[in-house]
Design a protein around this motif. Structure first.
Motif, mmCIF file in Angstrom:
data_model
loop_
_atom_site.group_PDB
_atom_site.id
_atom_site.type_symbol
_atom_site.label_atom_id
_atom_site.label_comp_id
_atom_site.label_asym_id
_atom_site.label_seq_id
_atom_site.Cartn_x
_atom_site.Cartn_y
_atom_site.Cartn_z
ATOM 1 N N GLY A 155 -16.752 -93.990 101.986
ATOM 2 C CA GLY A 155 -16.588 -94.796 103.009
ATOM 3 C C GLY A 155 -16.791 -96.336 102.560
ATOM 4 O O GLY A 155 -16.195 -97.131 103.161
ATOM 5 N N ASP A 156 -17.725 -96.529 101.658
ATOM 6 C CA ASP A 156 -18.086 -98.046 101.361
ATOM 7 C C ASP A 156 -16.959 -98.358 100.377
ATOM 8 O O ASP A 156 -16.326 -99.618 100.572
ATOM 9 C CB ASP A 156 -19.275 -98.030 100.452
ATOM 10 C CG ASP A 156 -20.502 -97.474 101.524
ATOM 11 O OD1 ASP A 156 -20.516 -98.253 102.549
ATOM 12 O OD2 ASP A 156 -21.146 -96.552 100.993
ATOM 13 N N ALA A 167 -28.720 -98.671 95.369
ATOM 14 C CA ALA A 167 -29.643 -97.505 95.192
ATOM 15 C C ALA A 167 -29.422 -96.581 93.688
ATOM 16 O O ALA A 167 -28.526 -97.144 93.158
ATOM 17 C CB ALA A 167 -29.124 -96.573 96.136
ATOM 18 N N GLY A 186 -25.636 -96.365 92.850
ATOM 19 C CA GLY A 186 -25.113 -96.063 94.450
ATOM 20 C C GLY A 186 -25.600 -97.035 95.282
ATOM 21 O O GLY A 186 -25.907 -98.098 94.812
ATOM 22 N N GLY A 187 -25.470 -96.645 96.706
ATOM 23 C CA GLY A 187 -25.757 -97.561 97.726
ATOM 24 C C GLY A 187 -24.418 -98.062 98.059
ATOM 25 O O GLY A 187 -23.340 -98.313 97.275
ATOM 26 N N SER A 188 -24.678 -98.324 99.559
ATOM 27 C CA SER A 188 -23.483 -99.067 100.306
ATOM 28 C C SER A 188 -22.862 -100.008 99.806
ATOM 29 O O SER A 188 -21.564 -100.424 99.457
ATOM 30 C CB SER A 188 -23.692 -98.926 101.604
ATOM 31 O OG SER A 188 -24.745 -99.854 101.869
ATOM 32 N N ILE A 246 -27.477 -99.881 106.231
ATOM 33 C CA ILE A 246 -28.859 -100.188 106.133
ATOM 34 C C ILE A 246 -29.353 -100.603 107.522
ATOM 35 O O ILE A 246 -28.730 -100.589 108.603
ATOM 36 C CB ILE A 246 -29.011 -101.483 104.985
ATOM 37 C CG1 ILE A 246 -30.417 -101.608 104.462
ATOM 38 C CG2 ILE A 246 -28.774 -102.809 105.637
ATOM 39 C CD1 ILE A 246 -30.665 -100.176 103.472
ATOM 40 N N GLY A 284 -20.051 -92.433 98.761
ATOM 41 C CA GLY A 284 -19.266 -93.760 98.354
ATOM 42 C C GLY A 284 -17.972 -94.010 99.077
ATOM 43 O O GLY A 284 -17.528 -95.225 99.034
ATOM 44 N N HIS A 319 -21.060 -99.507 96.114
ATOM 45 C CA HIS A 319 -19.706 -98.885 96.193
ATOM 46 C C HIS A 319 -18.697 -100.204 96.800
ATOM 47 O O HIS A 319 -17.622 -100.187 96.475
ATOM 48 C CB HIS A 319 -19.808 -97.841 97.169
ATOM 49 C CG HIS A 319 -20.455 -96.530 96.276
ATOM 50 N ND1 HIS A 319 -19.686 -95.896 95.375
ATOM 51 C CD2 HIS A 319 -21.634 -96.090 96.439
ATOM 52 C CE1 HIS A 319 -20.353 -94.791 94.898
ATOM 53 N NE2 HIS A 319 -21.529 -94.943 95.630
ATOM 54 N N MET A 345 -24.584 -95.356 109.796
ATOM 55 C CA MET A 345 -24.796 -93.998 109.765
ATOM 56 C C MET A 345 -25.649 -93.163 110.610
ATOM 57 O O MET A 345 -26.309 -93.929 111.271
ATOM 58 C CB MET A 345 -25.229 -93.566 108.194
ATOM 59 C CG MET A 345 -26.552 -94.053 107.994
ATOM 60 S SD MET A 345 -26.947 -93.214 106.251
ATOM 61 C CE MET A 345 -26.766 -91.697 106.203
HETATM 62 P P1 AMP Z 1 -20.783 -93.311 102.080
HETATM 63 O O1 AMP Z 1 -19.945 -94.187 101.485
HETATM 64 O O2 AMP Z 1 -21.068 -93.115 103.378
HETATM 65 O O3 AMP Z 1 -20.563 -91.798 101.287
HETATM 66 O O4 AMP Z 1 -22.285 -93.959 101.420
HETATM 67 C C1 AMP Z 1 -22.789 -93.387 100.325
HETATM 68 C C2 AMP Z 1 -24.256 -94.249 99.893
HETATM 69 O O5 AMP Z 1 -24.879 -94.431 101.177
HETATM 70 C C3 AMP Z 1 -24.868 -93.747 98.853
HETATM 71 O O6 AMP Z 1 -24.718 -94.294 97.683
HETATM 72 C C4 AMP Z 1 -26.372 -93.983 99.233
HETATM 73 O O7 AMP Z 1 -27.084 -94.604 98.379
HETATM 74 C C5 AMP Z 1 -26.172 -94.514 100.456
HETATM 75 N N1 AMP Z 1 -27.157 -94.398 101.516
HETATM 76 C C6 AMP Z 1 -27.491 -93.001 101.899
HETATM 77 N N2 AMP Z 1 -28.294 -92.993 103.004
HETATM 78 C C7 AMP Z 1 -28.417 -94.441 103.450
HETATM 79 C C8 AMP Z 1 -29.306 -95.071 104.198
HETATM 80 N N3 AMP Z 1 -29.850 -94.398 105.227
HETATM 81 N N4 AMP Z 1 -29.372 -96.555 104.501
HETATM 82 C C9 AMP Z 1 -28.359 -97.057 103.411
HETATM 83 N N5 AMP Z 1 -27.772 -96.551 102.216
HETATM 84 C C10 AMP Z 1 -27.757 -95.248 102.479
#
Ligand code: AMP
Length: 302
Positions: A234-235, A10, A26-28, A124, A232, A31, A147
């Motif tokens: 969590g990821d 992302a 970014g994006g799961s 995703i 990110g 990270h 999520m």
């Molecule tokens: P986290 O580790 O939970 O903070 O995830 C953060 C990442 O989740 C960010 O870099 C976003 O790009 C990504 N993200 C946010 N919403 C979504 C979604 N609906 N589906 C997939 N990835 C997401």
């Protein structure tokens, strides 16, 4: 050893009380892959658009991450997420989600990815997670994250894919939402009834807990004075956790190996929050991770 991840790749726009960024990698999957790359060989699966250039690919490749299965969709735009955090940085507020190239994505895994022993289904759409799970028939250990958006809009497909995997990693609010159960211990065992034998509950600044059929383990997060952006975390936790297990070759991990992995996950999450997006993990050195594992030992020893 091989660890494949599918998840969002992302561009993120993020505002926290400590600053903001309009456009960052970014994006799961991004990270996750960067965090896991400190422990094992990682391969990313997912689509990107024309706006995703050599600079972003270079960030992943400079960490040894395989990008063979990152599909460039001509004329498409990369997944975009905009969010912000107020003073309680455990809560991400989503302002915009644009699936873009993910809306039409049909995963096609190369042979190496089909044969990877460990697979992470990052956050995703659950149907995509299921397709990748079905294609990756060599995987011996499969974990998943999700999520609130997918729990609300694709609950049944999410429960279907949870029934096909070994390990679920969710944060506490997501676990409560998915099971409709306020007590985390009961909720974790509720998830196990669907098939997974391991449930990891991420609790932001309060740490993380691990539940297996015959073990319960809980640890605090490292108290960090400078938390700039939790996006990110969590990821990065999942990347440290699974990357460590894959690096050990632990594809049927023991309780002891899982506990060790929890510490690596917590260490990677603690670095992630120190700066925006992937900025801190990008400049991380291996010996800093070892020092942080020692810091966790000191923190919890009594
Ligand atoms: P986290 O580790 O939970 O903070 O995830 C953060 C990442 O989740 C960010 O870099 C976003 O790009 C990504 N993200 C946010 N919403 C979504 C979604 N609906 N589906 C997939 N990835 C997401």
């Amino acid at each position: 050893m091989a660890l494949t991840v599918v998840g969002s790749i992302a561009f993120d726009a993020v505002r926290t009380p400590f600053g903001e960024r309009e456009r960052m990698l970014g994006g799961s999957a991004s990270h996750f892959a960067l965090a896991a790359s400190f422990f094992t060989d990682v391969r990313v699966v997912g689509p990107v658009g024309d706006d995703f250039g050599p600079e972003e690919i270079g960030v992943l490749e400079s960490h040894g991450v395989s990008t063979t299965d990152i599909e460039h969709v001509e004329g498409g735009r990369t997944f975009f997420w905009r969010g912000h955090y107020d003073h309680d940085m455990n809560i991400a507020h989503t302002d915009d989600t644009q699936l873009n190239v993910f809306a039409e994505f049909v995963p096609k895994l190369c042979e190496e990815n089909r044969n990877a022993e460990m697979l992470f289904l990052g956050n995703i759409q659950p149907d995509l997670q299921r397709q990748v799970r079905e294609e990756a028939d060599g995987a011996r250990f499969v974990a998943l994250d999700s999520m609130n958006l997918w729990i609300e809009t694709a609950r049944e497909p999410l429960l279907d894919v949870i029934g096909m995997i070994d390990c679920v990693l969710l944060n506490d609010a997501e676990l409560r939402m998915l099971t409709d159960e306020p007590n985390l211990v009961v909720a974790a065992h509720e998830i196990m009834k669907h098939g997974p034998t391991i449930v990891v509950v991420k609790r932001g600044e309060y740490g993380a807990a691990l539940f297996t059929g015959n073990d319960t383990f809980a640890m605090p997060a490292l108290p960090i004075a400078e938390v700039r952006d939790p996006t990110g975390a969590g990821d990065s936790f999942a990347g440290g956790f699974l990357g460590f297990l894959d690096g050990l070759g632990a594809h049927s991990p023991s309780n002891g190996e899982l506990r060790q992995a929890m510490v690596r996950g917590s260490a990677m999450a603690s670095f992630n929050v120190e700066d925006f997006g992937t900025e801190r993990v990008r400049r991380l050195e291996r010996d800093e991770i070892d020092a942080r594992v020692t810091a966790f030992k000191d923190l919890t020893h009594f």
